[in-house]
Scaffold this motif. Structure first.
Motif, PDB file in Angstrom:
ATOM      1  N   ALA A  59       1.192   9.580 -10.365  1.00 53.92           N
ATOM      2  CA  ALA A  59       1.368   9.904  -8.903  1.00 53.92           C
ATOM      3  C   ALA A  59       1.284  11.323  -8.537  1.00 53.92           C
ATOM      4  O   ALA A  59       1.238  11.561  -7.445  1.00 53.92           O
ATOM      5  CB  ALA A  59       2.873   9.100  -8.274  1.00 53.92           C
ATOM      6  N   SER A  60       1.409  12.237  -9.510  1.00 54.35           N
ATOM      7  CA  SER A  60       1.381  13.736  -9.144  1.00 54.35           C
ATOM      8  C   SER A  60      -0.049  13.907  -8.579  1.00 54.35           C
ATOM      9  O   SER A  60      -0.258  15.073  -7.986  1.00 54.35           O
ATOM     10  CB  SER A  60       1.546  14.495 -10.674  1.00 54.35           C
ATOM     11  OG  SER A  60       2.800  14.427 -10.848  1.00 54.35           O
ATOM     12  N   PHE A  61      -1.148  13.145  -8.601  1.00 55.39           N
ATOM     13  CA  PHE A  61      -2.467  13.365  -8.200  1.00 55.39           C
ATOM     14  C   PHE A  61      -2.782  12.866  -6.697  1.00 55.39           C
ATOM     15  O   PHE A  61      -3.582  13.187  -5.976  1.00 55.39           O
ATOM     16  CB  PHE A  61      -3.319  12.640  -9.053  1.00 55.39           C
ATOM     17  CG  PHE A  61      -3.783  13.134 -10.352  1.00 55.39           C
ATOM     18  CD1 PHE A  61      -4.672  13.890 -10.637  1.00 55.39           C
ATOM     19  CD2 PHE A  61      -2.687  12.881 -11.500  1.00 55.39           C
ATOM     20  CE1 PHE A  61      -4.787  14.454 -11.894  1.00 55.39           C
ATOM     21  CE2 PHE A  61      -2.737  13.228 -12.650  1.00 55.39           C
ATOM     22  CZ  PHE A  61      -3.969  14.089 -12.897  1.00 55.39           C
ATOM     23  N   GLN A 112       5.701   5.680  -8.290  1.00 61.21           N
ATOM     24  CA  GLN A 112       4.828   4.445  -8.498  1.00 61.21           C
ATOM     25  C   GLN A 112       5.246   3.792  -9.636  1.00 61.21           C
ATOM     26  O   GLN A 112       5.626   4.335 -10.745  1.00 61.21           O
ATOM     27  CB  GLN A 112       3.416   4.867  -8.749  1.00 61.21           C
ATOM     28  CG  GLN A 112       2.478   3.785  -8.839  1.00 61.21           C
ATOM     29  CD  GLN A 112       0.894   4.239  -8.727  1.00 61.21           C
ATOM     30  OE1 GLN A 112       0.692   5.518  -8.631  1.00 61.21           O
ATOM     31  NE2 GLN A 112      -0.006   3.598  -8.732  1.00 61.21           N
ATOM     32  N   ALA A 113       5.366   2.527  -9.487  1.00 61.63           N
ATOM     33  CA  ALA A 113       5.880   1.463 -10.678  1.00 61.63           C
ATOM     34  C   ALA A 113       5.275   1.575 -11.766  1.00 61.63           C
ATOM     35  O   ALA A 113       3.840   1.637 -11.721  1.00 61.63           O
ATOM     36  CB  ALA A 113       5.981   0.248  -9.894  1.00 61.63           C
ATOM     37  N   GLY A 114       5.914   1.755 -12.795  1.00 63.18           N
ATOM     38  CA  GLY A 114       5.224   1.849 -14.276  1.00 63.18           C
ATOM     39  C   GLY A 114       4.799   3.201 -14.729  1.00 63.18           C
ATOM     40  O   GLY A 114       4.366   3.552 -15.607  1.00 63.18           O
ATOM     41  N   ASP A 115       5.057   4.206 -13.756  1.00 65.69           N
ATOM     42  CA  ASP A 115       4.467   5.512 -13.854  1.00 65.69           C
ATOM     43  C   ASP A 115       5.699   6.397 -14.646  1.00 65.69           C
ATOM     44  O   ASP A 115       6.861   6.163 -14.910  1.00 65.69           O
ATOM     45  CB  ASP A 115       4.228   6.264 -12.829  1.00 65.69           C
ATOM     46  CG  ASP A 115       3.564   7.604 -12.799  1.00 65.69           C
ATOM     47  OD1 ASP A 115       2.916   7.802 -14.179  1.00 65.69           O
ATOM     48  OD2 ASP A 115       3.178   8.291 -11.766  1.00 65.69           O
ATOM     49  N   GLY A 116       5.294   7.507 -15.378  1.00 64.04           N
ATOM     50  CA  GLY A 116       6.326   8.204 -15.858  1.00 64.04           C
ATOM     51  C   GLY A 116       6.875   9.140 -15.031  1.00 64.04           C
ATOM     52  O   GLY A 116       6.579   9.271 -13.768  1.00 64.04           O
ATOM     53  N   THR A 117       7.696  10.048 -15.588  1.00 64.82           N
ATOM     54  CA  THR A 117       8.537  10.916 -14.444  1.00 64.82           C
ATOM     55  C   THR A 117       8.148  12.350 -14.609  1.00 64.82           C
ATOM     56  O   THR A 117       7.683  12.840 -15.701  1.00 64.82           O
ATOM     57  CB  THR A 117      10.121  11.072 -14.908  1.00 64.82           C
ATOM     58  OG1 THR A 117      10.624   9.688 -14.800  1.00 64.82           O
ATOM     59  CG2 THR A 117      10.833  11.892 -13.793  1.00 64.82           C
ATOM     60  N   VAL A 170       0.882  -1.246   0.021  1.00 58.07           N
ATOM     61  CA  VAL A 170       0.002  -0.095   0.010  1.00 58.07           C
ATOM     62  C   VAL A 170       1.022   1.497  -0.077  1.00 58.07           C
ATOM     63  O   VAL A 170       1.803   1.456   0.685  1.00 58.07           O
ATOM     64  CB  VAL A 170      -0.951   0.138   1.183  1.00 58.07           C
ATOM     65  CG1 VAL A 170      -1.896   1.249   1.205  1.00 58.07           C
ATOM     66  CG2 VAL A 170      -2.008  -1.191   1.194  1.00 58.07           C
ATOM     67  N   SER A 171       0.622   2.200  -0.775  1.00 57.70           N
ATOM     68  CA  SER A 171       1.174   3.422  -0.938  1.00 57.70           C
ATOM     69  C   SER A 171       1.015   4.291   0.104  1.00 57.70           C
ATOM     70  O   SER A 171      -0.080   4.789   0.207  1.00 57.70           O
ATOM     71  CB  SER A 171       1.037   4.020  -2.312  1.00 57.70           C
ATOM     72  OG  SER A 171       1.604   3.155  -3.398  1.00 57.70           O
ATOM     73  N   LYS A 172       1.790   4.487   0.875  1.00 57.46           N
ATOM     74  CA  LYS A 172       1.652   5.426   2.123  1.00 57.46           C
ATOM     75  C   LYS A 172       1.864   6.896   2.091  1.00 57.46           C
ATOM     76  O   LYS A 172       2.525   7.271   1.145  1.00 57.46           O
ATOM     77  CB  LYS A 172       2.527   5.236   3.360  1.00 57.46           C
ATOM     78  CG  LYS A 172       2.311   3.640   3.600  1.00 57.46           C
ATOM     79  CD  LYS A 172       0.968   3.370   4.362  1.00 57.46           C
ATOM     80  CE  LYS A 172       0.988   1.892   5.033  1.00 57.46           C
ATOM     81  NZ  LYS A 172      -0.598   1.876   5.425  1.00 57.46           N
ATOM     82  N   ALA A 173       0.933   7.805   2.634  1.00 58.48           N
ATOM     83  CA  ALA A 173       1.121   9.309   2.520  1.00 58.48           C
ATOM     84  C   ALA A 173       2.467   9.694   3.108  1.00 58.48           C
ATOM     85  O   ALA A 173       3.005   9.153   3.881  1.00 58.48           O
ATOM     86  CB  ALA A 173      -0.217   9.843   3.467  1.00 58.48           C
ATOM     87  N   GLU A 174       2.935  10.529   2.341  1.00 56.71           N
ATOM     88  CA  GLU A 174       4.247  11.193   2.525  1.00 56.71           C
ATOM     89  C   GLU A 174       4.047  12.200   3.749  1.00 56.71           C
ATOM     90  O   GLU A 174       2.998  12.779   3.774  1.00 56.71           O
ATOM     91  CB  GLU A 174       4.664  12.002   1.549  1.00 56.71           C
ATOM     92  CG  GLU A 174       5.255  11.243   0.252  1.00 56.71           C
ATOM     93  CD  GLU A 174       5.842  11.845  -1.006  1.00 56.71           C
ATOM     94  OE1 GLU A 174       6.606  11.615  -1.431  1.00 56.71           O
ATOM     95  OE2 GLU A 174       5.147  12.788  -1.123  1.00 56.71           O
ATOM     96  N   ALA A 175       5.013  11.876   4.743  1.00 56.89           N
ATOM     97  CA  ALA A 175       4.822  12.473   5.922  1.00 56.89           C
ATOM     98  C   ALA A 175       4.963  14.012   6.147  1.00 56.89           C
ATOM     99  O   ALA A 175       4.055  14.980   6.670  1.00 56.89           O
ATOM    100  CB  ALA A 175       6.061  12.155   7.043  1.00 56.89           C
TER     101      ALA A 175
END
Length: 232
Positions: free
Chosen positions: A192-194, A200-205, A17-22
């Motif tokens: 992942a900008s959203f 995120q794996a497979g995402d662009g930069t 699970v992708s966690k929220a950045e602190a």
């Protein structure tokens, strides 16, 4: 076999699970213009002055911590007086969550006009709930449900660098939206900008800063909300 299947599914839903950045989350908690209410069904972000009259039920992407979207969406409450309900999907997967829109709208009973939306697979689920809402907003997502004749106001926001909900995939599903749906591509935004949960794996930069992403997203959704009228 059934027990193993159910157990395996539950275990899988909790792994990776992708966690929220602190740091972004801490900034939300410190924002004096936003009131946060944490409920078992969802996280409510509301204007501290209580001036809200429109709401957004936002459904997270698959296996992404709901708190990861608080930083991205907070300015909708602080600047545009929109109450945001970020749902907490069962098993971290919106497809496994059969609860109706009202389950989440009831967390802000003072709101009468609701937009339903979501990120990635959360947006696919939002399309399924759209008939009970006044409008639909897609965030790096697209529908698998045919809403072309629904008459709903629709805003679809995508990113030019999205490696998952790619511009091509969004274009291929365009026919499922009403003819007057508004489609906007944010230059430099990745999948992942959203949210604020890291790469995120497979995402662009991404080539857009977090601050600029939030500013553009806030302006787009805020302007869209102003135009939404109650459904018949």
């Amino acid at each position: 076999m059934v027990v193993l299947l159910v157990g395996g599914t539950i275990a899988w839903s909790q792994i990776g699970v992708s966690k929220a950045e602190a740091e972004p989350l801490a900034a939300v908690r410190a924002n004096p213009d936003v009131t946060i209410t944490d409920d078992a069904a969802g996280i409510v972000l509301s204007p501290s002055d209580g001036s809200s009259d429109i709401g957004l039920v936002f459904i997270p992407g698959a296996k992404v911590d709901p708190w990861a979207y608080a930083a991205t969406l907070q300015q909708l409450s602080a600047e545009d007086d929109i109450t945001v309900v970020i749902t907490k999907p069962w098993l971290n997967l919106a497809f496994f969550d059969p609860r109706p829109l009202d389950t989440f709208a009831s967390l802000a009973p003072e709101i009468d006009l609701w937009i339903v939306g979501g990120h990635s697979l959360g947006g696919v689920r939002a399309c399924q709930l759209a008939s009970d809402a006044d409008a639909l907003a897609l965030f790096a997502s697209y529908c698998a449900t045919d809403l072309s004749d629904s008459g709903l106001p629709v805003l679809s926001i995508s990113g030019s660098e999205d490696g998952l909900s790619t511009p091509e995939k969004i274009a291929d599903a365009r026919h499922l939206l009403p003819e007057d749906a508004e489609l906007v591509e944010i230059e430099g935004a990745s999948h992942a900008s959203f949210g604020a949960y890291g790469p995120q794996a497979g995402d662009g930069t991404p080539t857009i800063s977090d601050a600029e992403m939030i500013a553009q997203l806030t302006d787009l959704v805020g302007d869209f909300a102003i135009e939404v009228e109650p459904a018949d």
